[in-house]
Design a protein around this motif. Sequence first.
Motif, mmCIF file in Angstrom:
data_model
loop_
_atom_site.group_PDB
_atom_site.id
_atom_site.type_symbol
_atom_site.label_atom_id
_atom_site.label_comp_id
_atom_site.label_asym_id
_atom_site.label_seq_id
_atom_site.Cartn_x
_atom_site.Cartn_y
_atom_site.Cartn_z
ATOM 1 N N ILE A 36 3.977 -8.592 12.713
ATOM 2 C CA ILE A 36 4.655 -7.793 13.623
ATOM 3 C C ILE A 36 3.000 -7.001 13.409
ATOM 4 C CG2 ILE A 36 6.212 -5.139 13.545
ATOM 5 C CD1 ILE A 36 7.837 -7.841 13.457
ATOM 6 N N THR A 37 2.258 -6.439 12.301
ATOM 7 C CA THR A 37 1.154 -5.550 12.634
ATOM 8 C C THR A 37 0.719 -6.156 14.199
ATOM 9 O OG1 THR A 37 0.938 -5.168 10.848
ATOM 10 C CG2 THR A 37 -0.998 -5.166 12.110
ATOM 11 N N GLU A 38 0.316 -8.110 14.076
ATOM 12 C CA GLU A 38 -0.103 -8.233 14.893
ATOM 13 C C GLU A 38 0.279 -7.792 16.662
ATOM 14 O OE1 GLU A 38 -1.482 -12.100 13.586
ATOM 15 O OE2 GLU A 38 -2.518 -11.477 12.121
ATOM 16 N N SER A 39 1.610 -8.584 17.070
ATOM 17 C CA SER A 39 2.362 -8.476 17.748
ATOM 18 C C SER A 39 1.837 -6.508 18.743
ATOM 19 C CB SER A 39 3.688 -8.705 17.463
ATOM 20 O OG SER A 39 4.550 -9.960 17.390
ATOM 21 N N LEU A 40 2.294 -5.788 17.451
ATOM 22 C CA LEU A 40 2.312 -4.559 18.149
ATOM 23 C C LEU A 40 0.514 -4.435 18.638
ATOM 24 C CD1 LEU A 40 3.976 -2.934 15.180
ATOM 25 C CD2 LEU A 40 4.461 -2.577 17.579
ATOM 26 N N ALA A 41 -0.699 -4.588 18.146
ATOM 27 C CA ALA A 41 -1.687 -4.869 18.450
ATOM 28 C C ALA A 41 -1.524 -5.806 19.843
ATOM 29 C CB ALA A 41 -2.879 -5.901 17.481
ATOM 30 N N ARG A 42 -1.404 -6.865 19.571
ATOM 31 C CA ARG A 42 -1.471 -7.236 21.523
ATOM 32 C C ARG A 42 -0.424 -6.947 22.303
ATOM 33 N NH1 ARG A 42 -1.760 -12.021 17.395
ATOM 34 N NH2 ARG A 42 0.786 -12.340 17.772
ATOM 35 N N LEU A 43 0.512 -6.515 22.136
ATOM 36 C CA LEU A 43 1.653 -5.767 23.980
ATOM 37 C C LEU A 43 0.791 -4.071 23.608
ATOM 38 C CD1 LEU A 43 4.795 -6.435 21.621
ATOM 39 C CD2 LEU A 43 4.013 -6.840 23.894
ATOM 40 N N GLY A 44 -0.022 -4.161 23.030
ATOM 41 C CA GLY A 44 -0.274 -2.222 22.667
ATOM 42 C C GLY A 44 0.785 -1.781 22.523
ATOM 43 N N LEU A 45 1.614 -1.516 21.639
ATOM 44 C CA LEU A 45 2.942 -0.517 21.935
ATOM 45 C C LEU A 45 2.996 0.019 20.388
ATOM 46 C CD1 LEU A 45 5.430 -2.415 23.190
ATOM 47 C CD2 LEU A 45 4.181 -0.804 24.415
ATOM 48 N N ASP A 46 3.262 0.969 20.294
ATOM 49 C CA ASP A 46 3.829 1.629 18.692
ATOM 50 C C ASP A 46 5.011 1.314 18.098
ATOM 51 O OD1 ASP A 46 4.976 3.945 19.704
ATOM 52 O OD2 ASP A 46 4.030 4.715 19.539
ATOM 53 N N ARG A 47 5.611 0.530 18.747
ATOM 54 C CA ARG A 47 7.065 0.295 18.001
ATOM 55 C C ARG A 47 7.513 -0.970 19.094
ATOM 56 N NH1 ARG A 47 8.591 4.751 21.239
ATOM 57 N NH2 ARG A 47 10.349 3.959 23.215
ATOM 58 N N VAL A 95 9.912 1.406 13.051
ATOM 59 C CA VAL A 95 8.429 0.491 14.027
ATOM 60 C C VAL A 95 9.470 -0.224 14.916
ATOM 61 C CG1 VAL A 95 6.881 -0.932 13.741
ATOM 62 C CG2 VAL A 95 6.834 0.475 11.851
ATOM 63 N N VAL A 96 10.830 -1.057 14.323
ATOM 64 C CA VAL A 96 11.120 -2.078 14.922
ATOM 65 C C VAL A 96 12.734 -0.973 15.644
ATOM 66 C CG1 VAL A 96 12.836 -3.856 15.489
ATOM 67 C CG2 VAL A 96 10.275 -3.621 13.964
ATOM 68 N N GLY A 97 13.636 -0.829 16.805
ATOM 69 C CA GLY A 97 14.373 -0.589 17.671
ATOM 70 C C GLY A 97 16.023 -1.478 17.114
ATOM 71 N N ALA A 98 15.803 -2.741 16.713
ATOM 72 C CA ALA A 98 16.970 -3.824 16.301
ATOM 73 C C ALA A 98 16.293 -4.573 15.775
ATOM 74 C CB ALA A 98 17.369 -4.051 17.869
ATOM 75 N N VAL A 99 17.302 -5.330 15.190
ATOM 76 C CA VAL A 99 17.298 -6.772 14.820
ATOM 77 C C VAL A 99 17.679 -8.184 15.219
ATOM 78 C CG1 VAL A 99 16.508 -7.918 12.235
ATOM 79 C CG2 VAL A 99 15.956 -5.361 12.896
ATOM 80 N N GLY A 100 17.119 -9.181 14.926
ATOM 81 C CA GLY A 100 18.112 -10.167 15.382
ATOM 82 C C GLY A 100 17.954 -11.507 15.125
ATOM 83 N N VAL A 101 18.100 -12.438 15.476
ATOM 84 C CA VAL A 101 17.687 -13.661 15.019
ATOM 85 C C VAL A 101 17.685 -14.701 16.301
ATOM 86 C CG1 VAL A 101 17.830 -16.300 13.816
ATOM 87 C CG2 VAL A 101 18.564 -14.184 12.510
ATOM 88 N N GLY A 102 17.012 -15.512 16.477
ATOM 89 C CA GLY A 102 17.267 -16.249 17.799
ATOM 90 C C GLY A 102 16.994 -17.755 18.177
ATOM 91 N N MET A 103 17.593 -18.543 18.298
ATOM 92 C CA MET A 103 17.320 -20.604 17.825
ATOM 93 C C MET A 103 18.326 -20.640 19.255
ATOM 94 S SD MET A 103 19.237 -20.265 13.864
ATOM 95 C CE MET A 103 18.722 -21.417 13.229
ATOM 96 N N ASN A 104 18.142 -22.308 19.603
ATOM 97 C CA ASN A 104 18.425 -22.906 19.918
ATOM 98 C C ASN A 104 19.784 -23.951 19.651
ATOM 99 O OD1 ASN A 104 17.504 -24.544 19.155
ATOM 100 N ND2 ASN A 104 15.422 -25.418 20.612
ATOM 101 N N GLN A 105 20.111 -23.645 18.559
ATOM 102 C CA GLN A 105 21.532 -24.045 18.754
ATOM 103 C C GLN A 105 22.403 -22.930 17.984
ATOM 104 O OE1 GLN A 105 22.287 -24.425 14.010
ATOM 105 N NE2 GLN A 105 19.956 -25.118 13.703
ATOM 106 N N CYS A 106 24.312 -23.311 17.638
ATOM 107 C CA CYS A 106 25.284 -22.843 17.750
ATOM 108 C C CYS A 106 25.318 -22.144 15.578
ATOM 109 C CB CYS A 106 26.197 -22.720 18.114
ATOM 110 S SG CYS A 106 26.026 -22.848 20.025
ATOM 111 N N PRO A 107 25.690 -23.716 14.880
ATOM 112 C CA PRO A 107 25.533 -23.535 13.567
ATOM 113 C C PRO A 107 25.064 -22.538 12.960
ATOM 114 C CG PRO A 107 25.997 -25.768 14.614
ATOM 115 C CD PRO A 107 25.222 -25.008 15.365
#
Length: 301
Positions: free
Chosen positions: A94-105, A137-149
């Motif tokens: 998350i720290t590194e993504s915030l830096a790459r995106l230039g965002l504070d959240r 720091v994060v607005g919402a939480v999820g999971v992302g996948m290319n399978q269903c079960p």
Amino acid sequence: MSDENATATVDRAWAEGIRYFDTAPHYGLGLSERRLGAALASRPRDEFTVSTKVGRILEPDPAGAGRRDDAGFDVPAAYRRRWDFSRDGVLRSITESLARLGLDRIDLVYVHDPDQHFATALDEALPTLVELREQGVVGAVGVGMNQCPMLAEFVRAAELDAVMLAGRYTLLDQSGLDELLPLCEERGVPVLAAGVFNGGILATPEPGEMYDYRPATAELSARAARIAAACARHGVELPQAALALPAAHPAVAGVVAGAHRPEQVSANVRRARRPVPPALWAELIETGLLRAGTPIRERVP
């Protein structure tokens, strides 16, 4: 693509009214996040939503700078990916993504492809993201996948704000209907349907050659051709129907479609806003090209 083309593509999306943008460290070894952040830097922060992902840490690999990435992205292999769903890994990501995106959240963070890491993702990654959500720091939480079960198991085991389902609710694969989509509808968990073109085969009026990052089998190609022919009989383009099918499901909050030039963005928007005749869905169901009971309620954005 060039930085200029990437910016122009995001600019076109903005001009077309799109305000949700999805990225991940995995995409281009961080390049996607950097380019998206730069393209959105001048936009009012409260007017757009950005999602990114955790699960792959990027570590510098100077020895790879002269090679190209071997994971499907045409970028120098100056970083290596390391799976990490631990608490420390998520915090670093998350720290590194915030830096790459230039965002504070970050508005929405998905645990990304935890297929081989269910326990760690459930016990460490998700609780860590929930803490970050409580901190703002994060607005919402999820999971992302290319399978269903396994995605369904996450929905049952955790309090998720959203899930991203890639490639499993499309014109060629409705396995999302088996369990996951009804479960999400029942529990009120919004689904973001991604990979709706199945990697390219459904992205053009005449079916493409790639299915989920591999050459399509003869059987899949023939099925796609039959669907495309039915679409043509009803004055519909194949990608138009590919966008409309997931959008019609009551559990689906949005359809995520990629683009590598501005014209593709406009084409996707135009197709998404064009109604699909109910007679097309009826024909596809009657001929066995679409599962019986598939929701076909029209929802035009």
